[in-house]
Design a protein around this motif. Structure first.
Motif, PDB file in Angstrom:
ATOM      1  N   ILE A 113      22.680  22.373  49.902  1.00  0.00           N
ATOM      2  CA  ILE A 113      23.830  23.199  50.264  1.00  0.00           C
ATOM      3  C   ILE A 113      24.250  22.828  51.683  1.00  0.00           C
ATOM      4  O   ILE A 113      23.526  23.089  52.639  1.00  0.00           O
ATOM      5  CB  ILE A 113      23.499  24.699  50.180  1.00  0.00           C
ATOM      6  CG1 ILE A 113      22.934  25.054  48.805  1.00  0.00           C
ATOM      7  CG2 ILE A 113      24.726  25.539  50.479  1.00  0.00           C
ATOM      8  CD1 ILE A 113      22.461  26.493  48.689  1.00  0.00           C
ATOM      9  N   GLY A 114      25.389  22.187  51.800  1.00  0.00           N
ATOM     10  CA  GLY A 114      25.874  21.744  53.098  1.00  0.00           C
ATOM     11  C   GLY A 114      26.074  20.242  53.121  1.00  0.00           C
ATOM     12  O   GLY A 114      25.104  19.483  53.013  1.00  0.00           O
ATOM     13  N   GLY A 115      27.336  19.809  53.253  1.00  0.00           N
ATOM     14  CA  GLY A 115      27.644  18.389  53.273  1.00  0.00           C
ATOM     15  C   GLY A 115      27.960  17.883  54.660  1.00  0.00           C
ATOM     16  O   GLY A 115      28.882  17.081  54.857  1.00  0.00           O
ATOM     17  N   GLY A 116      27.186  18.339  55.645  1.00  0.00           N
ATOM     18  CA  GLY A 116      27.290  17.809  57.000  1.00  0.00           C
ATOM     19  C   GLY A 116      26.265  16.715  57.214  1.00  0.00           C
ATOM     20  O   GLY A 116      25.657  16.199  56.266  1.00  0.00           O
ATOM     21  N   GLY A 117      26.051  16.343  58.467  1.00  0.00           N
ATOM     22  CA  GLY A 117      25.123  15.257  58.763  1.00  0.00           C
ATOM     23  C   GLY A 117      23.727  15.491  58.240  1.00  0.00           C
ATOM     24  O   GLY A 117      23.108  14.600  57.643  1.00  0.00           O
ATOM     25  N   HIS A 118      23.177  16.698  58.426  1.00  0.00           N
ATOM     26  CA  HIS A 118      21.807  16.980  58.006  1.00  0.00           C
ATOM     27  C   HIS A 118      21.663  16.911  56.492  1.00  0.00           C
ATOM     28  O   HIS A 118      20.705  16.308  55.977  1.00  0.00           O
ATOM     29  CB  HIS A 118      21.385  18.362  58.504  1.00  0.00           C
ATOM     30  CG  HIS A 118      21.093  18.402  59.970  1.00  0.00           C
ATOM     31  ND1 HIS A 118      20.027  19.083  60.500  1.00  0.00           N
ATOM     32  CD2 HIS A 118      21.741  17.860  61.029  1.00  0.00           C
ATOM     33  CE1 HIS A 118      20.022  18.959  61.816  1.00  0.00           C
ATOM     34  NE2 HIS A 118      21.069  18.221  62.154  1.00  0.00           N
ATOM     35  N   GLY A 119      22.588  17.536  55.767  1.00  0.00           N
ATOM     36  CA  GLY A 119      22.504  17.506  54.314  1.00  0.00           C
ATOM     37  C   GLY A 119      22.649  16.110  53.753  1.00  0.00           C
ATOM     38  O   GLY A 119      21.920  15.714  52.830  1.00  0.00           O
ATOM     39  N   LEU A 120      23.573  15.334  54.306  1.00  0.00           N
ATOM     40  CA  LEU A 120      23.786  13.959  53.828  1.00  0.00           C
ATOM     41  C   LEU A 120      22.605  13.066  54.186  1.00  0.00           C
ATOM     42  O   LEU A 120      22.225  12.191  53.405  1.00  0.00           O
ATOM     43  CB  LEU A 120      25.077  13.411  54.424  1.00  0.00           C
ATOM     44  CG  LEU A 120      26.356  14.122  53.968  1.00  0.00           C
ATOM     45  CD1 LEU A 120      27.541  13.690  54.820  1.00  0.00           C
ATOM     46  CD2 LEU A 120      26.630  13.866  52.494  1.00  0.00           C
ATOM     47  N   ALA A 121      22.023  13.275  55.377  1.00  0.00           N
ATOM     48  CA  ALA A 121      20.844  12.494  55.747  1.00  0.00           C
ATOM     49  C   ALA A 121      19.677  12.795  54.803  1.00  0.00           C
ATOM     50  O   ALA A 121      18.960  11.885  54.364  1.00  0.00           O
ATOM     51  CB  ALA A 121      20.446  12.800  57.187  1.00  0.00           C
ATOM     52  N   ALA A 122      19.482  14.069  54.477  1.00  0.00           N
ATOM     53  CA  ALA A 122      18.418  14.432  53.536  1.00  0.00           C
ATOM     54  C   ALA A 122      18.655  13.786  52.179  1.00  0.00           C
ATOM     55  O   ALA A 122      17.716  13.301  51.532  1.00  0.00           O
ATOM     56  CB  ALA A 122      18.333  15.956  53.405  1.00  0.00           C
ATOM     57  N   ALA A 123      19.907  13.754  51.730  1.00  0.00           N
ATOM     58  CA  ALA A 123      20.229  13.133  50.442  1.00  0.00           C
ATOM     59  C   ALA A 123      19.910  11.642  50.472  1.00  0.00           C
ATOM     60  O   ALA A 123      19.393  11.087  49.492  1.00  0.00           O
ATOM     61  CB  ALA A 123      21.711  13.353  50.126  1.00  0.00           C
ATOM     62  N   TRP A 124      20.218  10.983  51.584  1.00  0.00           N
ATOM     63  CA  TRP A 124      19.941   9.544  51.688  1.00  0.00           C
ATOM     64  C   TRP A 124      18.439   9.277  51.669  1.00  0.00           C
ATOM     65  O   TRP A 124      17.964   8.371  50.971  1.00  0.00           O
ATOM     66  CB  TRP A 124      20.555   8.984  52.968  1.00  0.00           C
ATOM     67  CG  TRP A 124      20.401   7.497  53.096  1.00  0.00           C
ATOM     68  CD1 TRP A 124      21.148   6.530  52.469  1.00  0.00           C
ATOM     69  CD2 TRP A 124      19.425   6.796  53.870  1.00  0.00           C
ATOM     70  NE1 TRP A 124      20.699   5.280  52.826  1.00  0.00           N
ATOM     71  CE2 TRP A 124      19.642   5.413  53.687  1.00  0.00           C
ATOM     72  CE3 TRP A 124      18.396   7.207  54.720  1.00  0.00           C
ATOM     73  CZ2 TRP A 124      18.875   4.443  54.319  1.00  0.00           C
ATOM     74  CZ3 TRP A 124      17.621   6.243  55.351  1.00  0.00           C
ATOM     75  CH2 TRP A 124      17.859   4.877  55.147  1.00  0.00           C
TER      76      TRP A 124
END
Length: 413
Positions: free
Chosen positions: A35-46
């Protein structure tokens, strides 16, 4: 210009390349929902998809990609904090930024120019010696410098000799730098999408349902999905989103404002800050002077800017560099800082066994992007909280094991 490039640009038949695929339909379930498409969420997804092979991942963003605090900061990266736990954590963040462009195959425009924090009193100089020794123990490049070295590092600076804000010395942090905030987010997003991660923009979480101690379903404006594991990384909205899951976080929100001037010829090679003046400055690659300061002194979950803060930031900048008095301002903006009582983040486990928290970043969020993503992904992949983020647990408030980072920012709070 090469003729092949010109011919490609004028061609009507070429297919534009999309870094991020168009928003797909929601599936019925995912192994991991972020939940959250900022830097932290996208980094976790990567990190989940690239290092742990977990690719059934959906990133839910209520607005547009990285349009929250990721787009509303001043891009400072540093590790000169107060506690050993924080220094160790942010030192790894700096290390990850150093290799990020190569790791992602995407230029994030990382510029490691060093940060100079000014001392205007003997008491500040004494505190800087403590911070320098703490940093050195963690492997960070931090040292106390005298007034002459300050002049050499920043020759255009007004030293205010004999004045109220006379510069006596400073804390030089050679590891300090900046990166392009949107490039960081897009680099992680592109890399995660290439591994099969789905990025859902304009997707608002409206309810979080749980059974026992586990989240079972997440309701959105585009449908309801089941989730095996959930990561919450929603910046200034962390308190509100956690309440949807029945979790109360010790967070209060304050606006954090900044502004930028018209482009100028390069004169400021470093990041410069003064806690006394509650002001910090950095010159961007385009020549603009980015000016920031401390959080506003009142609670408000809003990204509006104010004239009072504009005046305050201008006064601090003009004291440090009087020759800026005729320079025009281009724009002003604000983010929402989610502050905890000890000014340190909340990371790791929550009262729900499959719900992981990445919250309470206050003014530190952008600089922590890669290291937060790395270890939040490890939490999900292994089911265990890594040692490096264990001190930032939500339960520290019950145990009175606080990590006081108040005053660790260059502009104070």
């Amino acid at each position: 210009m090469p003729f092949a490039l010109l011919r490609y640009g004028l061609s009507k038949g070429h297919r534009p390349f999309r870094d991020i695929p168009a928003t797909p339909d929601l599936k019925r379930s995912y192994d991991v929902v972020i939940i959250g498409g900022g830097g932290h969420g996208l980094a976790a997804a990567w990190y989940l998809s690239n290092q742990h092979g977990i690719r059934s991942v959906a990133v839910l963003e209520k607005g547009y990609l990285a349009g929250g605090n990721t787009a509303r900061n001043t891009t400072t990266i540093r590790s000169n904090y107060l506690t050993s736990e924080s220094i160790r954590f942010y030192r790894e963040a700096v290390s990850l930024y150093e290799s990020m462009s190569e790791d992602l195959g995407f230029n994030v425009m990382f510029s490691q120019r060093g940060q100079l924090t000014l001392a205007h009193s003997d008491a500040t100089m004494r505190s800087f010696h403590l911070r320098a020794e703490m940093g050195k123990l963690a492997g960070a490049r931090i040292e106390v410098v005298d007034a002459q070295t300050v002049r050499e590092l920043c020759p255009h600076l007004h030293m205010d000799e004999g004045g109220l804000h006379e510069v006596l010395g400073g804390l030089w942090h050679a590891d300090g730098g900046t990166a392009r905030h949107d490039a960081v987010a897009w680099g992680y997003a592109r890399g995660a999408a290439a591994k099969g991660v789905e990025i859902h923009q304009r997707t608002t979480v409206t309810a979080i349902r749980s059974t026992g101690d586990r989240v079972t379903e997440i309701e959105t404006n585009r449908g309801t999905i089941r989730a095996g594991q959930v990561i919450q990384a929603t910046g200034g909205l962390n308190g509100q989103v956690a309440e949807l899951a029945g979790i109360r976080l010790p967070i209060r929100c304050f606006p954090l404002q900044a502004m930028v001037t018209q482009p100028l010829k390069p004169f400021l090679d470093i990041l410069l800050s003064s806690a006394n003046l509650h002001t910090y400055l950095v010159q961007s690659s385009r020549g603009e002077i980015v000016i920031g300061g401390g959080s506003d002194p009142y609670q408000l979950a809003s990204t509006r800017s104010s004239f009072d803060q504009k005046v305050h930031l201008a006064q601090g900048a003009l004291h440090l560099f009087p020759f800026l008095h005729n320079v025009k301002l281009l724009r002003q903006w604000a983010g929402i800082t989610d502050m905890t009582p000890d000014y340190s983040p909340i990371m790791g486990a929550s009262p729900l066994s499959n719900y992981w928290l990445d919250a309470g970043w206050g003014t530190w969020g952008f600089k922590a992007t890669p290291v937060a993503g790395k270890y939040m992904a490890e939490c999900v992949a292994t089911g265990k909280v890594p040692d490096i983020i264990a001190p930032f647990a939500l339960t520290r408030f019950d145990r009175f094991a606080l990590l006081n980072e108040m005053g660790a920012t260059a502009a104070s709070h």
